[in-house]
Design a protein around this motif. Structure first.
Motif, short mmCIF file in Angstrom:
data_model
loop_
_atom_site.label_atom_id
_atom_site.label_comp_id
_atom_site.label_asym_id
_atom_site.label_seq_id
_atom_site.Cartn_x
_atom_site.Cartn_y
_atom_site.Cartn_z
N THR A 1 7.32 -13.73 14.13
CA THR A 1 8.51 -14.33 13.53
C THR A 1 9.58 -13.26 13.34
O THR A 1 10.77 -13.51 13.60
N ALA A 2 9.16 -12.06 12.92
CA ALA A 2 10.11 -10.95 12.77
C ALA A 2 10.77 -10.63 14.10
O ALA A 2 11.98 -10.36 14.16
N ASP A 3 9.99 -10.68 15.19
CA ASP A 3 10.55 -10.41 16.53
C ASP A 3 11.62 -11.44 16.88
O ASP A 3 12.66 -11.10 17.45
N GLU A 4 11.34 -12.71 16.57
CA GLU A 4 12.31 -13.77 16.86
C GLU A 4 13.58 -13.58 16.03
O GLU A 4 14.70 -13.71 16.56
N LEU A 5 13.41 -13.26 14.76
CA LEU A 5 14.57 -13.03 13.89
C LEU A 5 15.38 -11.83 14.39
O LEU A 5 16.60 -11.82 14.34
N ALA A 6 14.66 -10.83 14.92
CA ALA A 6 15.35 -9.65 15.48
C ALA A 6 16.16 -10.06 16.70
O ALA A 6 17.32 -9.64 16.85
N ARG A 7 15.58 -10.88 17.57
CA ARG A 7 16.32 -11.35 18.75
C ARG A 7 17.58 -12.10 18.34
O ARG A 7 18.66 -11.87 18.88
N VAL A 8 17.42 -13.00 17.37
CA VAL A 8 18.54 -13.80 16.90
C VAL A 8 19.67 -12.91 16.36
O VAL A 8 20.85 -13.20 16.53
N HIS A 9 19.28 -11.82 15.72
CA HIS A 9 20.27 -10.93 15.11
C HIS A 9 20.66 -9.76 16.03
O HIS A 9 21.41 -8.88 15.61
N GLY A 10 20.10 -9.74 17.23
CA GLY A 10 20.42 -8.66 18.16
C GLY A 10 19.99 -7.29 17.65
O GLY A 10 20.70 -6.30 17.81
N THR A 11 18.83 -7.26 17.00
CA THR A 11 18.35 -5.98 16.49
C THR A 11 16.86 -5.83 16.79
O THR A 11 16.31 -6.57 17.60
N HIS A 12 16.20 -4.84 16.15
CA HIS A 12 14.80 -4.57 16.43
C HIS A 12 13.91 -5.05 15.30
O HIS A 12 14.36 -5.21 14.18
N ARG A 13 12.61 -5.23 15.64
CA ARG A 13 11.64 -5.66 14.65
C ARG A 13 11.72 -4.77 13.40
O ARG A 13 11.69 -5.26 12.28
N ARG A 14 11.84 -3.45 13.62
CA ARG A 14 11.82 -2.52 12.49
C ARG A 14 12.93 -2.81 11.49
O ARG A 14 12.71 -2.79 10.28
N SER A 15 14.13 -3.13 12.00
CA SER A 15 15.26 -3.42 11.10
C SER A 15 14.99 -4.68 10.29
O SER A 15 15.31 -4.74 9.09
N VAL A 16 14.43 -5.69 10.95
CA VAL A 16 14.12 -6.94 10.24
C VAL A 16 13.08 -6.68 9.16
O VAL A 16 13.19 -7.15 8.03
N LEU A 17 12.05 -5.89 9.50
CA LEU A 17 10.99 -5.62 8.52
C LEU A 17 11.53 -4.78 7.36
O LEU A 17 11.21 -5.05 6.20
N GLU A 18 12.35 -3.78 7.68
CA GLU A 18 12.90 -2.95 6.59
C GLU A 18 13.71 -3.82 5.64
O GLU A 18 13.59 -3.71 4.42
N ALA A 19 14.53 -4.71 6.21
CA ALA A 19 15.40 -5.55 5.37
C ALA A 19 14.57 -6.55 4.56
O ALA A 19 14.72 -6.66 3.34
N THR A 20 13.67 -7.28 5.24
CA THR A 20 12.94 -8.34 4.54
C THR A 20 11.99 -7.75 3.49
O THR A 20 11.78 -8.35 2.43
N THR A 21 11.46 -6.57 3.76
CA THR A 21 10.58 -5.93 2.78
C THR A 21 11.37 -5.52 1.55
O THR A 21 10.96 -5.78 0.41
N ALA A 22 12.53 -4.92 1.77
CA ALA A 22 13.39 -4.53 0.64
C ALA A 22 13.81 -5.76 -0.15
O ALA A 22 13.82 -5.75 -1.39
N ASN A 23 14.14 -6.84 0.56
CA ASN A 23 14.59 -8.06 -0.12
C ASN A 23 13.48 -8.68 -0.97
O ASN A 23 13.72 -9.14 -2.09
N SER A 24 12.27 -8.73 -0.42
CA SER A 24 11.14 -9.28 -1.18
C SER A 24 10.87 -8.44 -2.43
O SER A 24 10.62 -8.97 -3.51
N ARG A 25 10.93 -7.11 -2.27
CA ARG A 25 10.71 -6.23 -3.42
C ARG A 25 11.74 -6.48 -4.50
O ARG A 25 11.43 -6.50 -5.69
N LYS A 26 12.97 -6.70 -4.06
CA LYS A 26 14.05 -6.90 -5.02
C LYS A 26 13.91 -8.24 -5.72
O LYS A 26 13.97 -8.32 -6.95
#
Ligand SMILES: [Zn+2]
Ligand SMILES: [Zn+2]
Length: 264
Positions: free
Chosen positions: A233-258
Protein backbone atom coordinates in the motif's frame (compact mmCIF):
# COMPACT_ATOMS: atom_id res chain seq x y z
CA UNK A 1 18.03 -0.81 7.30
CA UNK A 2 14.34 -0.80 6.32
CA UNK A 3 12.49 2.46 6.98
CA UNK A 4 10.37 2.59 10.12
CA UNK A 5 6.70 1.82 9.49
CA UNK A 6 3.51 1.89 11.54
CA UNK A 7 0.33 -0.05 10.78
CA UNK A 8 -2.21 2.38 12.23
CA UNK A 9 -5.21 0.02 11.99
CA UNK A 10 -5.21 -3.74 12.55
CA UNK A 11 -7.42 -6.33 14.21
CA UNK A 12 -4.78 -8.87 15.25
CA UNK A 13 -7.03 -10.17 18.04
CA UNK A 14 -9.31 -11.85 15.47
CA UNK A 15 -9.42 -15.67 15.54
CA UNK A 16 -7.79 -15.75 12.12
CA UNK A 17 -4.48 -14.89 13.83
CA UNK A 18 -4.79 -17.46 16.64
CA UNK A 19 -2.32 -19.90 15.07
CA UNK A 20 0.48 -17.46 14.25
CA UNK A 21 -0.13 -14.10 15.96
CA UNK A 22 3.42 -13.91 17.35
CA UNK A 23 4.92 -14.74 13.94
CA UNK A 24 2.79 -12.05 12.30
CA UNK A 25 4.10 -9.50 14.80
CA UNK A 26 7.68 -10.73 14.38
CA UNK A 27 7.43 -10.51 10.56
CA UNK A 28 6.32 -6.89 10.94
CA UNK A 29 9.23 -6.11 13.28
CA UNK A 30 11.70 -7.72 10.88
CA UNK A 31 10.36 -5.54 8.05
CA UNK A 32 10.92 -2.30 10.01
CA UNK A 33 7.58 -1.86 11.74
CA UNK A 34 7.92 -0.02 15.04
CA UNK A 35 4.27 -0.18 16.03
CA UNK A 36 0.91 -1.79 15.30
CA UNK A 37 -2.26 -0.13 16.53
CA UNK A 38 -5.07 -2.59 17.15
CA UNK A 39 -8.59 -1.28 16.95
CA UNK A 40 -11.49 -2.70 18.96
CA UNK A 41 -15.07 -3.12 17.72
CA UNK A 42 -16.90 -3.58 21.05
CA UNK A 43 -16.40 -3.91 24.80
CA UNK A 44 -14.98 -7.45 24.69
CA UNK A 45 -12.48 -6.66 21.95
CA UNK A 46 -11.52 -3.45 23.79
CA UNK A 47 -10.17 -5.76 26.48
CA UNK A 48 -8.41 -7.86 23.84
CA UNK A 49 -6.58 -4.94 22.22
CA UNK A 50 -5.36 -3.88 25.66
CA UNK A 51 -4.19 -7.43 26.36
CA UNK A 52 -2.20 -7.42 23.12
CA UNK A 53 -0.67 -4.07 24.08
CA UNK A 54 0.29 -5.41 27.53
CA UNK A 55 1.89 -8.48 25.93
CA UNK A 56 3.79 -6.36 23.38
CA UNK A 57 4.78 -3.26 25.35
CA UNK A 58 5.72 -0.23 23.29
CA UNK A 59 4.90 -2.08 20.05
CA UNK A 60 1.18 -2.87 20.11
CA UNK A 61 -1.14 -0.05 21.11
CA UNK A 62 -4.88 -0.13 21.82
CA UNK A 63 -7.79 1.86 20.44
CA UNK A 64 -11.00 1.07 22.34
CA UNK A 65 -14.63 1.61 21.44
CA UNK A 66 -17.85 0.39 19.83
CA UNK A 67 -18.00 -0.01 16.04
CA UNK A 68 -21.15 1.32 14.35
CA UNK A 69 -22.17 -2.17 13.20
CA UNK A 70 -21.84 -3.36 16.83
CA UNK A 71 -23.85 -0.47 18.29
CA UNK A 72 -27.33 -2.02 17.95
CA UNK A 73 -28.43 -2.17 21.60
CA UNK A 74 -30.77 -0.45 24.03
CA UNK A 75 -29.45 2.92 25.28
CA UNK A 76 -28.88 1.61 28.82
CA UNK A 77 -26.74 -1.27 27.49
CA UNK A 78 -24.74 1.19 25.44
CA UNK A 79 -24.22 3.34 28.53
CA UNK A 80 -22.94 0.34 30.48
CA UNK A 81 -20.59 -0.72 27.68
CA UNK A 82 -19.20 2.78 27.27
CA UNK A 83 -18.75 3.17 31.03
CA UNK A 84 -16.68 -0.04 31.05
CA UNK A 85 -14.67 1.17 28.08
CA UNK A 86 -14.01 4.48 29.78
CA UNK A 87 -12.89 2.60 32.90
CA UNK A 88 -10.42 0.72 30.69
CA UNK A 89 -8.97 4.07 29.60
CA UNK A 90 -8.39 4.88 33.30
CA UNK A 91 -6.89 1.51 34.11
CA UNK A 92 -4.60 1.34 31.07
CA UNK A 93 -3.29 4.80 30.24
CA UNK A 94 -0.07 3.24 28.87
CA UNK A 95 -1.94 1.05 26.39
CA UNK A 96 -4.95 3.07 25.23
CA UNK A 97 -4.04 5.64 22.57
CA UNK A 98 -7.44 6.40 21.05
CA UNK A 99 -11.20 5.82 20.80
CA UNK A 100 -12.49 3.69 17.90
CA UNK A 101 -13.53 2.50 15.68
CA UNK A 102 -16.55 4.76 15.74
CA UNK A 103 -18.72 6.29 13.04
CA UNK A 104 -21.60 5.43 10.73
CA UNK A 105 -21.99 2.49 8.36
CA UNK A 106 -24.99 2.32 6.01
CA UNK A 107 -23.55 -0.53 3.93
CA UNK A 108 -24.49 -3.17 6.51
CA UNK A 109 -28.10 -2.57 7.38
CA UNK A 110 -28.46 -4.45 10.69
CA UNK A 111 -28.15 -1.47 13.04
CA UNK A 112 -30.55 1.48 12.92
CA UNK A 113 -29.19 4.95 12.08
CA UNK A 114 -30.42 6.12 15.51
CA UNK A 115 -28.41 3.50 17.40
CA UNK A 116 -25.32 4.21 15.29
CA UNK A 117 -25.53 7.95 15.83
CA UNK A 118 -26.12 7.60 19.57
CA UNK A 119 -22.98 5.48 19.97
CA UNK A 120 -20.96 7.76 17.71
CA UNK A 121 -21.89 10.96 19.56
CA UNK A 122 -21.36 9.41 23.00
CA UNK A 123 -17.88 8.24 21.99
CA UNK A 124 -16.89 11.61 20.55
CA UNK A 125 -17.70 12.95 24.02
CA UNK A 126 -15.50 10.31 25.66
CA UNK A 127 -12.66 11.22 23.29
CA UNK A 128 -12.99 14.88 24.25
CA UNK A 129 -13.16 14.10 27.97
CA UNK A 130 -10.14 11.81 27.76
CA UNK A 131 -8.24 14.00 25.31
CA UNK A 132 -7.83 11.03 22.95
CA UNK A 133 -7.93 10.99 19.13
CA UNK A 134 -10.67 9.03 17.34
CA UNK A 135 -10.55 6.42 14.55
CA UNK A 136 -13.50 6.97 12.23
CA UNK A 137 -15.20 4.16 10.32
CA UNK A 138 -17.47 5.56 7.60
CA UNK A 139 -19.11 3.50 4.92
CA UNK A 140 -21.72 4.88 2.53
CA UNK A 141 -22.55 7.53 5.10
CA UNK A 142 -20.19 10.37 4.35
CA UNK A 143 -22.57 13.36 4.74
CA UNK A 144 -24.05 11.92 7.96
CA UNK A 145 -20.63 11.16 9.47
CA UNK A 146 -19.31 14.60 8.67
CA UNK A 147 -22.45 16.28 10.03
CA UNK A 148 -22.03 14.48 13.38
CA UNK A 149 -18.36 15.42 13.60
CA UNK A 150 -19.07 19.04 12.76
CA UNK A 151 -21.83 19.23 15.36
CA UNK A 152 -20.38 17.07 18.16
CA UNK A 153 -16.66 16.78 17.46
CA UNK A 154 -15.41 20.23 18.40
CA UNK A 155 -12.00 19.91 20.00
CA UNK A 156 -11.59 16.30 18.86
CA UNK A 157 -9.09 15.15 16.25
CA UNK A 158 -8.66 11.87 14.46
CA UNK A 159 -8.31 9.84 11.30
CA UNK A 160 -10.74 8.69 8.63
CA UNK A 161 -9.66 5.07 8.37
CA UNK A 162 -9.90 2.99 5.19
CA UNK A 163 -10.89 6.08 3.29
CA UNK A 164 -13.45 5.26 0.62
CA UNK A 165 -14.68 8.65 -0.49
CA UNK A 166 -14.16 11.06 -3.34
CA UNK A 167 -11.63 13.84 -3.90
CA UNK A 168 -14.16 16.33 -2.56
CA UNK A 169 -14.78 14.27 0.56
CA UNK A 170 -11.04 13.89 1.15
CA UNK A 171 -10.76 17.66 0.90
CA UNK A 172 -13.42 18.09 3.57
CA UNK A 173 -11.56 15.69 5.87
CA UNK A 174 -8.42 17.76 5.35
CA UNK A 175 -10.34 20.98 5.99
CA UNK A 176 -11.26 19.57 9.40
CA UNK A 177 -7.54 19.27 10.08
CA UNK A 178 -7.80 15.49 10.41
CA UNK A 179 -5.75 12.63 8.96
CA UNK A 180 -6.79 10.33 6.12
CA UNK A 181 -5.76 6.68 6.02
CA UNK A 182 -5.74 4.34 3.04
CA UNK A 183 -5.91 0.55 3.19
CA UNK A 184 -5.00 -2.15 0.65
CA UNK A 185 -7.99 -1.40 -1.56
CA UNK A 186 -6.18 1.69 -2.88
CA UNK A 187 -3.97 -0.78 -4.83
CA UNK A 188 -6.87 -2.46 -6.67
CA UNK A 189 -6.89 -1.92 -10.45
CA UNK A 190 -10.42 -0.51 -10.44
CA UNK A 191 -9.76 1.87 -7.54
CA UNK A 192 -8.72 4.90 -9.60
CA UNK A 193 -11.23 7.10 -7.74
CA UNK A 194 -9.52 6.19 -4.48
CA UNK A 195 -6.07 6.93 -5.92
CA UNK A 196 -7.36 10.32 -7.10
CA UNK A 197 -8.44 11.02 -3.52
CA UNK A 198 -5.09 9.81 -2.15
CA UNK A 199 -3.30 12.16 -4.52
CA UNK A 200 -4.75 15.26 -2.87
CA UNK A 201 -3.89 14.17 0.67
CA UNK A 202 -0.51 15.69 1.46
CA UNK A 203 2.11 13.35 2.93
CA UNK A 204 1.92 15.10 6.29
CA UNK A 205 -1.77 14.14 6.65
CA UNK A 206 -1.55 10.54 5.45
CA UNK A 207 -1.63 7.37 7.57
CA UNK A 208 -0.82 3.80 6.55
CA UNK A 209 -2.99 0.85 7.60
CA UNK A 210 -3.88 -2.73 6.77
CA UNK A 211 -7.29 -3.21 8.40
CA UNK A 212 -5.93 -6.78 8.87
CA UNK A 213 -7.23 -9.39 8.34
CA UNK A 214 -9.29 -7.60 5.66
CA UNK A 215 -8.44 -5.83 2.40
CA UNK A 216 -5.11 -7.39 1.47
CA UNK A 217 -3.39 -5.25 -1.20
CA UNK A 218 -3.35 -6.39 -4.83
CA UNK A 219 -0.31 -8.74 -4.71
CA UNK A 220 -1.90 -10.58 -1.75
CA UNK A 221 -5.53 -10.03 -2.71
CA UNK A 222 -7.96 -12.68 -1.46
CA UNK A 223 -5.54 -13.82 1.27
CA UNK A 224 -5.59 -12.93 4.93
CA UNK A 225 -4.05 -9.49 5.33
CA UNK A 226 -1.33 -8.75 7.91
CA UNK A 227 0.64 -5.61 8.85
CA UNK A 228 3.70 -6.31 6.70
CA UNK A 229 1.52 -6.29 3.55
CA UNK A 230 0.85 -2.57 4.05
CA UNK A 231 4.27 -2.00 2.43
CA UNK A 232 2.50 -2.71 -0.90
CA UNK A 233 0.00 0.00 0.00
CA UNK A 234 2.91 2.34 0.81
CA UNK A 235 4.35 1.62 -2.65
CA UNK A 236 1.04 2.55 -4.28
CA UNK A 237 0.77 5.75 -2.24
CA UNK A 238 4.36 6.55 -3.26
CA UNK A 239 3.47 6.08 -6.94
CA UNK A 240 0.42 8.32 -6.56
CA UNK A 241 2.58 11.02 -4.96
CA UNK A 242 5.52 10.56 -7.31
CA UNK A 243 7.87 9.66 -4.50
CA UNK A 244 9.54 6.62 -2.89
CA UNK A 245 8.34 4.08 -0.35
CA UNK A 246 10.79 5.50 2.19
CA UNK A 247 9.25 8.99 2.04
CA UNK A 248 5.75 7.59 2.50
CA UNK A 249 6.87 5.48 5.47
CA UNK A 250 8.77 8.35 7.09
CA UNK A 251 5.72 10.61 6.77
CA UNK A 252 3.06 8.10 7.83
CA UNK A 253 5.15 6.91 10.78
CA UNK A 254 5.69 10.46 12.01
CA UNK A 255 1.98 11.20 11.54
CA UNK A 256 0.86 8.12 13.49
CA UNK A 257 3.27 8.99 16.31
CA UNK A 258 1.90 12.50 16.43
CA UNK A 259 -1.81 11.65 16.24
CA UNK A 260 -1.68 8.80 18.79
CA UNK A 261 1.10 10.45 20.85
CA UNK A 262 3.28 7.35 20.74
CA UNK A 263 6.53 7.58 22.62
CA UNK A 264 8.13 4.64 20.79
ZN1 LIG B 1 -13.56 0.11 9.76
ZN1 LIG C 1 -11.16 -1.91 11.20
Amino acid sequence: MPAEAIDSHAHLYFDRFNDDRDEVIQRAKDAGFVSIINIAVDEATSRQVIELAVENPGFCHAVVGVHPTHSGMPPTDLQDALRSIEDLCDQHPQQVVGIGEIGIDYYWKEVSPEDQERAFIAQLKIARRRNLPVVIHCREAWPETLAVIEKHGTGVTGVFHCFGGTVLEAQRALDLGWYVSFAGNVTYPKAQKLRDAAAIVPLDRLLLETDSPFLAPQPKRGKRNEPVHSLHTADELARVHGTHRRSVLEATTANSRKLFRLSS
